[in-house]
Design an enzyme around this catalytic site. Structure first.
Site, PDB file in Angstrom:
ATOM      1  N   GLN A  46       0.779  -1.238   0.000  1.00  0.00           N
ATOM      2  CA  GLN A  46       0.000   0.000   0.000  1.00  0.00           C
ATOM      3  C   GLN A  46       0.815   1.296   0.000  1.00  0.00           C
ATOM      4  O   GLN A  46       0.502   2.226  -0.745  1.00  0.00           O
ATOM      5  CB  GLN A  46      -0.963   0.014   1.203  1.00  0.00           C
TER       6      GLN A  46
ATOM      7  N   GLU B 111       1.079  -1.292   8.410  1.00  0.00           N
ATOM      8  CA  GLU B 111       0.287  -0.143   8.864  1.00  0.00           C
ATOM      9  C   GLU B 111       0.175   0.012  10.394  1.00  0.00           C
ATOM     10  O   GLU B 111       0.568   1.023  10.967  1.00  0.00           O
ATOM     11  CB  GLU B 111      -1.133  -0.274   8.268  1.00  0.00           C
TER      12      GLU B 111
ATOM     13  N   ASP C 222       0.491   3.723   6.079  1.00  0.00           N
ATOM     14  CA  ASP C 222       0.776   3.351   4.687  1.00  0.00           C
ATOM     15  C   ASP C 222       0.505   4.506   3.723  1.00  0.00           C
ATOM     16  O   ASP C 222       1.414   5.063   3.128  1.00  0.00           O
ATOM     17  CB  ASP C 222      -0.096   2.153   4.280  1.00  0.00           C
TER      18      ASP C 222
ATOM     19  N   GLY D  75      -8.191  20.353  21.327  1.00  0.00           N
ATOM     20  CA  GLY D  75      -7.576  21.585  20.820  1.00  0.00           C
ATOM     21  C   GLY D  75      -8.258  22.804  21.385  1.00  0.00           C
ATOM     22  O   GLY D  75      -9.003  22.717  22.371  1.00  0.00           O
ATOM     23  N   GLY D  76      -8.032  23.949  20.732  1.00  0.00           N
ATOM     24  CA  GLY D  76      -8.557  25.204  21.249  1.00  0.00           C
ATOM     25  C   GLY D  76     -10.072  25.325  21.174  1.00  0.00           C
ATOM     26  O   GLY D  76     -10.663  26.139  21.868  1.00  0.00           O
TER      27      GLY D  76
HETATM   28  N1  COA Z   1      12.010 -10.104  -8.988  1.00  0.00           N
HETATM   29  C1  COA Z   1      12.647 -10.893  -8.100  1.00  0.00           C
HETATM   30  N2  COA Z   1      12.595 -10.698  -6.775  1.00  0.00           N
HETATM   31  C2  COA Z   1      11.883  -9.656  -6.340  1.00  0.00           C
HETATM   32  C3  COA Z   1      11.202  -8.780  -7.212  1.00  0.00           C
HETATM   33  C4  COA Z   1      11.288  -9.038  -8.595  1.00  0.00           C
HETATM   34  N3  COA Z   1      10.680  -8.269  -9.497  1.00  0.00           N
HETATM   35  N4  COA Z   1      10.571  -7.848  -6.471  1.00  0.00           N
HETATM   36  C5  COA Z   1      10.853  -8.127  -5.197  1.00  0.00           C
HETATM   37  N5  COA Z   1      11.639  -9.204  -5.094  1.00  0.00           N
HETATM   38  C6  COA Z   1      12.148  -9.842  -3.897  1.00  0.00           C
HETATM   39  C7  COA Z   1      12.937  -8.902  -3.021  1.00  0.00           C
HETATM   40  O1  COA Z   1      14.223  -8.707  -3.539  1.00  0.00           O
HETATM   41  C8  COA Z   1      12.932  -9.657  -1.704  1.00  0.00           C
HETATM   42  O2  COA Z   1      13.906 -10.674  -1.750  1.00  0.00           O
HETATM   43  P1  COA Z   1      14.926 -10.972  -0.529  1.00  0.00           P
HETATM   44  O3  COA Z   1      14.105 -11.022   0.720  1.00  0.00           O
HETATM   45  O4  COA Z   1      15.514 -12.304  -0.915  1.00  0.00           O
HETATM   46  O5  COA Z   1      15.936  -9.887  -0.506  1.00  0.00           O
HETATM   47  C9  COA Z   1      11.589 -10.381  -1.740  1.00  0.00           C
HETATM   48  O6  COA Z   1      11.082 -10.232  -3.072  1.00  0.00           O
HETATM   49  C10 COA Z   1      10.528  -9.915  -0.782  1.00  0.00           C
HETATM   50  O7  COA Z   1      10.540  -8.540  -0.541  1.00  0.00           O
HETATM   51  P2  COA Z   1      10.035  -7.960   0.853  1.00  0.00           P
HETATM   52  O8  COA Z   1       9.984  -6.484   0.744  1.00  0.00           O
HETATM   53  O9  COA Z   1      10.871  -8.524   1.959  1.00  0.00           O
HETATM   54  O10 COA Z   1       8.554  -8.529   0.932  1.00  0.00           O
HETATM   55  P3  COA Z   1       7.758  -9.151   2.182  1.00  0.00           P
HETATM   56  O11 COA Z   1       6.443  -9.557   1.635  1.00  0.00           O
HETATM   57  O12 COA Z   1       8.539 -10.198   2.879  1.00  0.00           O
HETATM   58  O13 COA Z   1       7.583  -7.928   3.200  1.00  0.00           O
HETATM   59  C11 COA Z   1       6.832  -5.725   3.840  1.00  0.00           C
HETATM   60  C12 COA Z   1       6.568  -6.972   2.978  1.00  0.00           C
HETATM   61  C13 COA Z   1       5.809  -4.667   3.442  1.00  0.00           C
HETATM   62  C14 COA Z   1       6.681  -6.066   5.325  1.00  0.00           C
HETATM   63  C15 COA Z   1       8.259  -5.200   3.562  1.00  0.00           C
HETATM   64  O14 COA Z   1       8.425  -5.011   2.171  1.00  0.00           O
HETATM   65  C16 COA Z   1       8.577  -3.895   4.269  1.00  0.00           C
HETATM   66  O15 COA Z   1       8.821  -3.836   5.477  1.00  0.00           O
HETATM   67  N6  COA Z   1       8.613  -2.788   3.509  1.00  0.00           N
HETATM   68  C17 COA Z   1       8.970  -1.490   4.025  1.00  0.00           C
HETATM   69  C18 COA Z   1       7.848  -0.877   4.841  1.00  0.00           C
HETATM   70  C19 COA Z   1       6.551  -0.815   4.103  1.00  0.00           C
HETATM   71  O16 COA Z   1       6.457  -0.269   3.024  1.00  0.00           O
HETATM   72  N7  COA Z   1       5.517  -1.315   4.757  1.00  0.00           N
HETATM   73  C20 COA Z   1       4.162  -1.078   4.362  1.00  0.00           C
HETATM   74  C21 COA Z   1       3.675  -1.913   3.307  1.00  0.00           C
HETATM   75  S1  COA Z   1       2.101  -1.320   2.870  1.00  0.00           S
END
Ligand code: COA
Length: 415
Positions: free
Chosen positions: A17, A139, A168, A247-248
């Site tokens: 998101q 979030e 988010d 607030g105020g």
């Molecule tokens: N091709 C190949 N690999 C890809 C890719 C693509 N096009 N796009 C993403 N990936 C891989 C990434 O490199 C990562 O690999 P790694 O863990 O081996 O390095 C993997 O996909 C997963 O990415 P990740 O971001 O860890 O996803 P997740 O589902 O495990 O975690 C979140 C999701 C949101 C918790 C995490 O991305 C996060 O903390 N993001 C930052 C904060 C954030 O935006 N949070 C709010 C989300 S609404």
């Protein structure tokens, strides 16, 4: 008509998101947003909270309008080579992977700068540098860590998260502003830069008034606009204030006619100082206009609970829209509690493009929230979200790949 961000090309490496909110806004301002997704499933939200089998979910479609979608395996060498070409031809990369994911893929800030020194790399992370910088965050974690949950809810209840996605979507908004500012600065420096919006920081920014109150509390030991005043004890941290404005201008949510059966038959009522005489007249308490116990804002702070109880006796006799109509005649600030159903059906929101009906080839018609920012010289036209990989061939050709090369990359599972 031209658009504010015409000519800006965004490499959209976002998912879920926060990041997609940001790039959707940039697309609405006219940027060419190329969403790079994993081949196979793409952005996980395509399949989350699905209401129609095999159709992209509303979660996905409502966050990815006006974008192009490209599938690419950026972990394989041939996929990395394609990503490099994209980096060279884009102005901004936006990403919200877990901390370190981009580096692990081989695309460190240094490497990106080598490829394109003008590139702006914009990231959402859960936390900024510090003890939690490596944490994955969603979030509600941000709402809790950013000061929202501890200050939301009723004084006698637990901390509470809010339905507004301030962690988010709120962070996505902050990031979009950072990107536009970095693009502007690049006009004079010629250089890109890193832009970071941490979810904790963004939530805290939106909770700025609560840090204000923390310091007021520490200095004075009391906050007269809070429901704890005058009967209860204040602790050492900003307490939850229920529906008090804090607030105020004191305010509260009051019952309206029908509250027994309609969970949204309520109105937010603000006793703005300037209209106090009008409030007294409307509720039939004209003696309060000159009564020393009620006549000044300071005096009223001692009696807010009985004052709102009396006003509620009046609001309970009318439905929320009648209350609104009457109060607006006197410029008394108020707001009906609108359900999502009422908002979805509100004609004026359709007319301004804040609620938009979109047609999607798989799911059919659905409603979405359009661009909340209206510009006179850059109008937003909301177009449907892309199907997974819908624009892969088109973008690959723009990057200079031949038909044969594209077919080969597809056969290798790269795109
Ligand atoms: N091709 C190949 N690999 C890809 C890719 C693509 N096009 N796009 C993403 N990936 C891989 C990434 O490199 C990562 O690999 P790694 O863990 O081996 O390095 C993997 O996909 C997963 O990415 P990740 O971001 O860890 O996803 P997740 O589902 O495990 O975690 C979140 C999701 C949101 C918790 C995490 O991305 C996060 O903390 N993001 C930052 C904060 C954030 O935006 N949070 C709010 C989300 S609404």
């Amino acid at each position: 008509m031209s658009k504010a961000l015409d000519g800006v090309r965004i490499l959209d490496f976002t998912h879920v998101q926060s990041g997609p909110t940001c790039t959707q806004l940039l697309a609405w301002f006219g940027a060419d947003v190329i969403k790079v997704e994993k081949s196979g499933d793409g952005d996980a939200t395509r399949a989350q909270l699905r209401d129609i089998p095999h159709a992209d979910s509303l979660y996905f479609t409502m966050l990815n309008h006006n974008k192009r979608s490209v599938t690419l395996d950026t972990k394989k060498p041939k996929g990395k080579a394609v990503l490099e070409k994209l980096i060279k031809t884009c102005d901004v990369m936006v990403e919200n992977f877990a901390p370190g994911a981009l580096d692990r893929m081989g695309f460190t800030w240094e490497r990106i700068q080598e490829l394109n020194p003008r590139m702006i790399v914009a990231s959402v992370k859960g936390f900024g540098p510090g003890p939690y910088e490596l944490c994955k965050v969603y979030e509600n974690v941000a709402q809790c860590a950013g000061g929202s949950a501890s200050t939301t809810g009723f004084p006698d209840g637990p901390p509470m998260v809010t339905g507004a996605q301030i962690g988010d979507s709120g962070t996505g908004l902050h990031l979009a502003l950072g990107i536009v500012a970095a693009l502007y600065q690049r006009n004079s420096t010629g250089r890109g830069q890193k832009v970071l919006a941490a979810m904790q920081d963004s939530v805290l920014n939106l909770c700025r008034v609560k840090l204000r109150d923390q310091q007021r509390l520490e200095r004075t030991g009391v906050m007269k606009e809070y429901p704890q005043y005058p009967d209860e004890h204040f602790g050492n941290a900003v307490p939850r204030a229920g529906n008090a404005s804090g607030g105020g201008q004191p305010g509260s949510i009051l019952k309206c006619k029908g509250w027994e059966t309609d969970p949204n038959a309520y109105i937010y009522f603000i006793t703005q100082a300037a209209v106090w005489p009008a409030v007294c007249k409307v509720i039939g308490e004209e003696s309060w206009i000159d009564d020393a116990a009620y006549a000044t804002p300071g005096a009223r702070l001692l009696h807010l609970k009985p004052i709102f109880a009396r006003i509620e006796q009046w609001t309970k006799t009318k439905d929320k829209f009648e209350v609104m109509e009457i109060l607006n005649q006197y410029d008394i600030p108020c707001g009906p509690i609108l359900s999502m159903k009422e908002i979805a059906e509100e004609p004026s929101l359709r007319e301004t493009g804040t609620i938009v009906e979109i047609d999607h080839p798989v799911r059919g018609k659905y409603l979405t929230v359009g661009n909340p920012i209206k510009m006179s010289d850059s109008k937003t036209e909301v177009t449907r979200s892309p199907l997974l990989g819908e624009h892969t061939d088109e973008v690959m050709m723009q990057l200079g790949y031949s038909r044969e090369e594209i077919d080969e990359l597809r056969a290798d599972g790269i795109i």
